[in-house]
Write a protein that holds these residues in place. Structure first.
Motif, PDB file in Angstrom:
ATOM      1  N   TYR A   1      15.322  29.000  75.077  1.00 25.39           N
ATOM      2  CA  TYR A   1      15.723  28.147  73.959  1.00 25.39           C
ATOM      3  C   TYR A   1      15.077  28.553  72.638  1.00 25.39           C
ATOM      4  O   TYR A   1      15.743  28.592  71.608  1.00 25.39           O
TER       5      TYR A   1
ATOM      6  N   CYS B   1      17.215  19.008  80.069  1.00 25.95           N
ATOM      7  CA  CYS B   1      16.268  19.212  78.963  1.00 25.95           C
ATOM      8  C   CYS B   1      16.081  17.947  78.137  1.00 25.95           C
ATOM      9  O   CYS B   1      14.985  17.681  77.623  1.00 25.95           O
TER      10      CYS B   1
ATOM     11  N   VAL C   1      16.906  28.891  80.344  1.00 24.79           N
ATOM     12  CA  VAL C   1      17.425  29.154  78.999  1.00 24.79           C
ATOM     13  C   VAL C   1      16.268  29.455  78.042  1.00 24.79           C
ATOM     14  O   VAL C   1      15.318  28.676  77.937  1.00 24.79           O
TER      15      VAL C   1
ATOM     16  N   CYS D   1      11.602  21.805  76.805  1.00 24.28           N
ATOM     17  CA  CYS D   1      12.902  22.009  77.458  1.00 24.28           C
ATOM     18  C   CYS D   1      12.913  23.283  78.301  1.00 24.28           C
ATOM     19  O   CYS D   1      13.582  23.346  79.334  1.00 24.28           O
ATOM     20  N   GLU D   2      12.172  24.304  77.870  1.00 23.93           N
ATOM     21  CA  GLU D   2      12.118  25.549  78.635  1.00 23.93           C
ATOM     22  C   GLU D   2      11.416  25.338  79.969  1.00 23.93           C
ATOM     23  O   GLU D   2      11.792  25.931  80.985  1.00 23.93           O
TER      24      GLU D   2
ATOM     25  N   HIS E   1      24.668  23.459  80.353  1.00 29.23           N
ATOM     26  CA  HIS E   1      24.878  22.146  79.732  1.00 29.23           C
ATOM     27  C   HIS E   1      24.579  20.991  80.690  1.00 29.23           C
ATOM     28  O   HIS E   1      25.242  19.952  80.641  1.00 29.23           O
ATOM     29  N   CYS E   2      23.587  21.150  81.553  1.00 30.13           N
ATOM     30  CA  CYS E   2      23.292  20.106  82.545  1.00 30.13           C
ATOM     31  C   CYS E   2      22.623  18.884  81.920  1.00 30.13           C
ATOM     32  O   CYS E   2      22.741  17.778  82.422  1.00 30.13           O
TER      33      CYS E   2
ATOM     34  N   ARG F   1      20.187  20.228  74.285  1.00 30.81           N
ATOM     35  CA  ARG F   1      21.586  20.507  74.602  1.00 30.81           C
ATOM     36  C   ARG F   1      22.457  20.395  73.356  1.00 30.81           C
ATOM     37  O   ARG F   1      23.323  21.242  73.105  1.00 30.81           O
TER      38      ARG F   1
ATOM     39  N   THR G   1      11.424  22.557  81.578  1.00 35.52           N
ATOM     40  CA  THR G   1      12.297  21.698  82.385  1.00 35.52           C
ATOM     41  C   THR G   1      13.548  22.414  82.868  1.00 35.52           C
ATOM     42  O   THR G   1      14.062  22.114  83.951  1.00 35.52           O
ATOM     43  N   CYS G   2      14.058  23.366  82.097  1.00 33.30           N
ATOM     44  CA  CYS G   2      15.380  23.958  82.324  1.00 33.30           C
ATOM     45  C   CYS G   2      15.476  24.678  83.665  1.00 33.30           C
ATOM     46  O   CYS G   2      14.716  25.618  83.935  1.00 33.30           O
TER      47      CYS G   2
ATOM     48  N   SER H   1      17.885  26.595  84.537  1.00 23.93           N
ATOM     49  CA  SER H   1      18.616  27.850  84.352  1.00 23.93           C
ATOM     50  C   SER H   1      17.820  28.895  83.581  1.00 23.93           C
ATOM     51  O   SER H   1      18.297  30.008  83.361  1.00 23.93           O
TER      52      SER H   1
ATOM     53  N   CYS I   1      23.020  28.851  79.453  1.00 21.89           N
ATOM     54  CA  CYS I   1      22.997  27.381  79.472  1.00 21.89           C
ATOM     55  C   CYS I   1      24.213  26.841  80.216  1.00 21.89           C
ATOM     56  O   CYS I   1      25.350  27.230  79.945  1.00 21.89           O
TER      57      CYS I   1
END
Length: 406
Positions: free
Chosen positions: A91, A31, A89, A81-82, A27-28, A49, A84-85, A87, A25
């Motif tokens: 989650y 998500c 992550v 969020c996964e 921390h952008c 986040r 969208t992420c 990176s 992560c």
């Protein structure tokens, strides 16, 4: 993200996995833009986040508190969020690890414990669940409105279920609450598959997929159910069954995770890997089959609700819509189709206020195209959306099955 797990956390069975995910992560905050609870509540700690930060604090040695538990409880595990992420992550696995640590450290109030233990005792038992539904239907006028809303209305007769007769055979997870809340779903699936030359064979010893226990403070019990299902299916897979079909995308997402969750079990790791590989959502089985030869679809206006477990967990967004469009059904556009309806397993019972807001927002989007019917691919979503008493909601395979008769 730089992470230093505490000595106690390093002793956890999945400590290395948790640390790896935390380091992924950056921390952008992308998500938060697609997190349903963050959109409703506007609290950083009610977005992915913030929850990652809470889990990181606990794994680094900070005390878990009731406030920590509350923000984790509000997570739908929708995995938007996964998707969208940027990176990648993982989650949901970090969330499961963190939630288990917090739940062990923070005793729940008696009311919460009673609700969760009651759900774990009731929902995975189809016969008991159906009996209680019948009692509820009898005493419907005397029950609270919140309970009445959960009871199904006008269930269609499931009709005949064809006996196995084809060389091609598949297993099918019957489900826990689906036989009571939507008994026609699995019967319709068996009929459609039969018309395509595929027989559904029974595995009576298979039961609940384990997701309900796993997500209600009982991860060990959830994995025990996973092992029991593997044992029940294994002889049939060895004997030529080509897939394990799920008609509830929530169950399917969890079964596809068996391989990961049991990778450290020397007795079940290899079997779990094969089971997860052969676990297919119904749309994956039908996507390449010649449905056009057996269906006579109408152009009635339909809205499809794509469950989070189908689009975000199984990455099958658009698959059902493609099949229904191919068959000639007229699908209406659904704004914000990536957002959760608020069902999320037992979330509609453990977080009813948030779940109702999400449900009503989702129905507004689904009904914006004025459909005659809403169809979905998960019994939890189906029941939750139907509880509003607005547009009728069915499983999409019932629509396909009906077109066989027409």
């Amino acid at each position: 993200m730089q992470t230093t797990l505490s000595e106690q956390s390093r002793k956890l069975p999945r400590a290395e996995e948790a640390e790896k995910i935390l380091r992924t992560c950056v921390h952008c905050g992308f998500c938060n833009a697609t997190c349903p609870t963050y959109q409703l509540l506007g609290d950083e700690l009610d977005g992915p986040r913030g929850r990652i930060y809470l889990i990181k604090q606990v794994l680094e040695g900070a005390p878990a508190t009731a406030k920590t538990q509350l923000h984790l409880d509000r997570c739908l595990s929708c995995r938007n969020c996964e998707t969208t992420c940027p990176s990648g992550v993982d989650y949901h696995n970090l969330f499961d690890i963190g939630r288990a640590v917090v739940d062990q450290a923070v005793p729940r109030p008696a009311g919460q414990r009673l609700l969760r233990e009651g759900l774990r005792a009731l929902a995975p038992n189809p016969n008991l669940f159906k009996s209680l539904l019948r009692i509820g239907a009898t005493f419907r006028p005397l029950l609270p409105r919140s309970v009445v809303a959960k009871l199904p209305h006008d269930l269609p007769d499931p009709g005949e279920r064809p006996a196995p007769r084809h060389a091609r055979r598949v297993l099918m997870l019957e489900g826990c609450v689906q036989p009571g809340l939507s008994p026609n779903t699995n019967a319709a699936t068996a009929r459609v598959l039969d018309r395509l030359g595929i027989s559904v064979i029974a595995a009576p010893q298979a039961g609940c997929c384990g997701a309900l226990d796993y997500h209600l403070d009982a991860q060990a019990k959830g994995l025990e159910r996973a092992r029991q299902n593997i044992d029940a299916w294994w002889p049939h897979l060895e004997n030529g069954a080509e897939a394990i079909v799920q008609t509830a995308s929530g169950c399917g997402a969890f079964i596809k995770d068996y391989a990961h969750l049991l990778e450290g079990d020397p007795l079940y790791a290899a079997k779990a890997q094969r089971v997860s590989a052969l676990a297919l959502d119904l749309v994956q089985v039908l996507a390449d089959e010649p449905l056009e030869r057996v269906c006579a679809a109408t152009d009635r206006k339909i809205a499809f609700h794509c469950p989070c477990t189908l689009q975000h967990a199984q990455k099958l967004g658009g698959a059902v819509e493609a099949v229904l469009t191919r068959l000639g059904f007229n699908l209406t556009a659904v704004p914000d189709s990536h957002l959760c309806c608020g069902s999320a397993g037992t979330y509609s019972l453990t977080q009813p206020e948030l779940a109702r807001q999400l449900r009503d927002n989702k129905l507004n989007a689904l009904e914006s195209g004025q459909p005659e019917l809403i169809v979905t691919a998960n019994i939890g979503c189906q029941s939750h959306l139907a509880s509003a008493g607005r547009t009728q909601v069915r499983h999409w395979i019932e629509l396909v099955d009906q077109s066989l008769g027409e």
